[in-house]
Design a protein around this motif. Structure first.
Motif, PDB file in Angstrom:
ATOM      1  N   ASP A 168     -73.434 -11.296 -26.199  1.00  0.00           N
ATOM      2  CA  ASP A 168     -73.129 -11.606 -27.583  1.00  0.00           C
ATOM      3  C   ASP A 168     -71.876 -10.862 -28.027  1.00  0.00           C
ATOM      4  N   GLU A 169     -71.772  -9.594 -27.616  1.00  0.00           N
ATOM      5  CA  GLU A 169     -70.590  -8.821 -27.991  1.00  0.00           C
ATOM      6  C   GLU A 169     -69.330  -9.395 -27.357  1.00  0.00           C
TER       7      GLU A 169
ATOM      8  N   THR B  37     -68.331 -12.625 -29.134  1.00  0.00           N
ATOM      9  CA  THR B  37     -67.745 -12.331 -30.438  1.00  0.00           C
ATOM     10  C   THR B  37     -66.304 -11.873 -30.275  1.00  0.00           C
ATOM     11  N   ARG B  38     -66.080 -11.040 -29.276  1.00  0.00           N
ATOM     12  CA  ARG B  38     -64.709 -10.559 -29.051  1.00  0.00           C
ATOM     13  C   ARG B  38     -63.801 -11.705 -28.626  1.00  0.00           C
TER      14      ARG B  38
ATOM     15  N   ARG C  70     -64.096 -14.874 -29.308  1.00  0.00           N
ATOM     16  CA  ARG C  70     -63.790 -15.717 -30.459  1.00  0.00           C
ATOM     17  C   ARG C  70     -62.784 -15.042 -31.383  1.00  0.00           C
ATOM     18  N   GLY C  71     -62.912 -13.710 -31.489  1.00  0.00           N
ATOM     19  CA  GLY C  71     -61.959 -12.967 -32.301  1.00  0.00           C
ATOM     20  C   GLY C  71     -60.544 -13.087 -31.766  1.00  0.00           C
ATOM     21  N   ILE C  72     -60.396 -12.977 -30.453  1.00  0.00           N
ATOM     22  CA  ILE C  72     -59.047 -13.061 -29.863  1.00  0.00           C
ATOM     23  C   ILE C  72     -58.477 -14.467 -30.056  1.00  0.00           C
TER      24      ILE C  72
ATOM     25  N   ALA D  91     -59.153 -16.532 -32.441  1.00  0.00           N
ATOM     26  CA  ALA D  91     -58.755 -16.659 -33.844  1.00  0.00           C
ATOM     27  C   ALA D  91     -57.419 -15.958 -34.075  1.00  0.00           C
ATOM     28  N   GLU D  92     -57.254 -14.789 -33.486  1.00  0.00           N
ATOM     29  CA  GLU D  92     -55.993 -14.064 -33.667  1.00  0.00           C
ATOM     30  C   GLU D  92     -54.820 -14.874 -33.101  1.00  0.00           C
TER      31      GLU D  92
ATOM     32  N   GLY E  42     -53.990 -17.646 -35.498  1.00  0.00           N
ATOM     33  CA  GLY E  42     -53.221 -17.161 -36.641  1.00  0.00           C
ATOM     34  C   GLY E  42     -51.755 -17.005 -36.290  1.00  0.00           C
TER      35      GLY E  42
ATOM     36  N   LEU F 223     -58.630 -24.759 -36.149  1.00  0.00           N
ATOM     37  CA  LEU F 223     -59.056 -23.375 -35.933  1.00  0.00           C
ATOM     38  C   LEU F 223     -60.227 -23.032 -36.840  1.00  0.00           C
ATOM     39  N   THR F 224     -60.195 -23.576 -38.054  1.00  0.00           N
ATOM     40  CA  THR F 224     -61.336 -23.390 -38.947  1.00  0.00           C
ATOM     41  C   THR F 224     -62.573 -24.060 -38.355  1.00  0.00           C
TER      42      THR F 224
ATOM     43  N   ALA G  92     -63.877 -21.815 -35.727  1.00  0.00           N
ATOM     44  CA  ALA G  92     -64.561 -20.653 -36.292  1.00  0.00           C
ATOM     45  C   ALA G  92     -65.935 -21.037 -36.817  1.00  0.00           C
ATOM     46  N   ALA G  93     -66.037 -22.216 -37.437  1.00  0.00           N
ATOM     47  CA  ALA G  93     -67.307 -22.624 -38.053  1.00  0.00           C
ATOM     48  C   ALA G  93     -68.157 -23.461 -37.110  1.00  0.00           C
ATOM     49  N   ARG G  94     -67.682 -23.704 -35.899  1.00  0.00           N
ATOM     50  CA  ARG G  94     -68.366 -24.581 -34.928  1.00  0.00           C
ATOM     51  C   ARG G  94     -68.728 -25.910 -35.600  1.00  0.00           C
TER      52      ARG G  94
END
Lengths: 378, 225
Positions: free
Chosen positions: B10-11, B14-15, B17-19, B21-22, B25, B138-139, B142-144
């Motif tokens: 899970d961690e 999450t990471r 998905r964070g990358i 998203a970055e 951006g 991208l949204t 993020a929101a699947r």
């Protein structure tokens, strides 16, 4: 000796028990209760504390979003809970702020919409947590931009009819009797027409500025879009063109949150445009339906000659005209679609214009419907 | 999987998905800045876009590394595996979107006599549509959100229509003004890059749909105007 020995052992035992009891009773006191209280405030207390604070607030555990209050969930979406903070704030400036060791503040563009501006502040709590606060600065940025736009466009648009009114009236005043009656009547006609145009323009500018002023204030009233559409479409067509109007709407009410005056104006403007620029022999279809994802879908379709694709992206700009002469002749102010777009945006809707040369134009508006109160925690 | 593995997985996700998203951006801002540089002939800004692309490449290799490690160590199954595979693919595509933006920025300095170019007013409008596709996809990631992903796919037609119109416009411009052919050709490449950005956003949308539902979206592009 034996007796003395027993006393001795008893004395030892009593002392031992007494000393033992000191150890038994001392550990719990002062520090413990405070710790328990502190623990409780960390999550649930924090959640309660920030839930209705009036501005978007988030609590991060390291880089993960653990709490987002009601405003934050509304602005950024429910899905951000439990996610990496970069999923909610992907703008490089925000990512940079999230990566810093210390707190700070940055301005982030386009967080919620293409032209939105937010001030984002991040501050540490307890070493492990971070509080992120968002302040909407869009209005301030908008006002200064809108102001310059307005002065530039409006002065040009207002000057044109004024110049022709002044020109004709001057001629009539100077030449007086020398102008033949037919010509004079024609001049008067033009002056009247230009004055009316000026009046329409001022009215449209007023409603545009009213909509803009309320842009960030979401309408709260619930209303049935079906009945409203029917009423406004008939109104927009007027008695002479009513036979060209074809209306489809579902039996059940389509409930949305909206400002009824403004939504009526949207329908009127679209129907009027479709009737004005569509094929004068063909009907204009107005249809309303319950679309995907509980969106109300309103469509206005005409069978005119259509709009060239290069004009499509600009149609909602103020004073943009595909054919200036024709628009002015039809009494257009060039503001109708700009007003529609602003109203739709205020209602969190989406405006799409599709057109094929020779086949006609379809204007589609999608707006979120109101369900049977499905608010609540996820 | 044991509880420990689940938590670690899970961690990692999450990471990951964070990358992504970055990266998204960065790509979004690259498109905006490249357009801004083009419209205002700002070569400094264009250079910044080119320099910032390095960061995007770095993040992409981070995504690759992390995704491979997750697959190797945690052996995810079913939708977890789909999630990792989608992240791996989307990372690659977003990096390409950044490359196209960089490519546009590189051409800014090569356009002369920009005042006379009519298409220069059309290209920013096209870029706006393409950038909005990238933003929304991208949204959706993020929101699947598979429905938003499908909406983005439908919007690609608009970008294609823009490309056709700009293409015709530029070709006739070249015929009438042979002196400006080289500048017009640069604009043609820029429009082409934007059209590719739209296609790539569509690809990402398909993968978002795949990660969320396990199927690719149905072909419904032509009859739903």
């Amino acid at each position: 000796m034996l007796v003395a020995g027993t006393d001795f052992w008893i004395a030892i035992a009593v002392v031992a028990i007494w000393i033992g009891s000191i150890f038994l009773f001392t550990p719990p006191p002062p520090s413990a209760p405070a710790q328990v209280e502190g623990m409780q405030l960390t999550r649930d207390g924090m959640r309660e504390l920030i839930e209705h604070s009036g501005m978007p607030l988030l609590l991060l555990d390291g880089s993960r979003i653990v709490i987002a209050n009601v405003e934050a969930r509304e602005v950024l979406g429910r899905h951000i809970l439990g996610q990496d903070a970069r999923v909610a704030f992907r703008h490089p400036a925000a990512v940079d702020l999230l990566g810093r060791d210390k707190g700070g503040s940055v301005t982030v563009q386009g967080l919620t919409g293409p032209r939105s501006t937010w001030q984002m502040t991040r501050q540490p709590i307890d070493g492990r947590y971070w509080l992120v606060e968002l302040i909407n600065r869009t209005t301030e940025a908008d006002i200064s931009r809108a102001h310059t736009d307005f002065v530039a466009n409006a002065s040009h648009e207002l000057r044109t009819p004024l110049a022709s009114i002044i020109g004709y009236v001057e001629t009539l005043a100077e030449e007086g009797e020398n102008v033949d009656p037919d010509m004079a009547a024609k001049f008067h006609d033009t002056v009247l027409k230009e004055a009316r145009r000026l009046q329409n323009l001022v009215n449209d500018l007023m409603s545009l500025s009213r909509v803009e002023a309320e842009k960030h204030d979401q309408p709260r009233d619930k209303l049935d879009l079906g009945a409203l559409t029917e009423r406004a479409a008939r109104d927009g067509a007027g008695p002479q063109r009513l036979d060209r109007l074809v209306l489809h709407r579902p039996e059940e009410p389509i409930t949305v949150r909206g400002d009824s005056d403004q939504l009526e104006q949207v329908v009127r403007n679209l129907v009027d445009n479709a009737l004005k620029y569509g094929d004068p022999e063909a009907p204009v279809e107005v249809s309303l339906a319950h679309g995907e994802r509980d969106m109300a879908v309103l469509e206005v379709r005409d069978r005119g000659e259509g709009i060239a694709p290069e004009h499509l992206p600009h149609l909602t700009r103020r004073f943009y005209r595909t054919d200036p002469g024709r628009s002015r002749a039809a009494g257009g102010t060039g503001l109708g679609l700009a007003i529609v777009k602003h109203i739709v945006e205020r209602h969190r809707g989406r405006l799409d214009i599709a057109s094929k040369r020779g086949q006609g134009t379809i204007v589609t508006i999608r707006m979120p419907m109101v369900g049977e109160e499905v608010e609540g925690e996820s | 999987m044991t509880e420990h593995t689940v938590k670690a997985f899970d961690e990692d996700i999450t990471r990951l998905r964070g990358i992504i998203a970055e990266m998204g951006g960065l790509a979004e801002v690259a498109i905006q800045d490249a357009m801004q540089a083009l419209v205002s002939a700002d070569e400094d800004l264009a250079r910044q876009v080119v320099e910032r692309d390095v960061k995007l490449d770095k993040l992409e290799s981070e995504v690759d590394e992390l995704a491979v490690r997750v697959i190797a160590l945690r052996a995810p199954m079913a939708d977890d595996l789909r999630e990792v595979i989608a992240a791996l693919k989307i990372g690659g595509v977003v990096e390409r979107i950044g490359d196209y933006a960089k490519n546009i920025a590189k051409r800014v300095g090569r356009i002369e006599g920009r005042k006379r170019f009519e298409p220069l007013t059309l290209i920013p409008a096209m870029a706006e549509v393409a950038a909005e596709m990238v933003h929304d996809v991208l949204t959706a990631y993020a929101a699947r959100d598979p429905v938003l992903a499908r909406e983005v796919i439908q919007r690609d037609d608009k970008v294609d229509a823009f490309y056709d119109s700009i293409f015709r416009n530029l070709v006739s411009h070249m015929v009438e003004n042979p002196a400006t052919i080289s500048s017009a050709a640069q604009l043609l490449f820029i429009a082409r890059n934007l059209e590719r950005i739209g296609d790539h956003a569509t690809n990402v949308a398909e993968m978002v749909h795949y990660a969320a539902t396990g199927t690719y979206p149905p072909e419904e592009r032509d009859h739903d105007a």
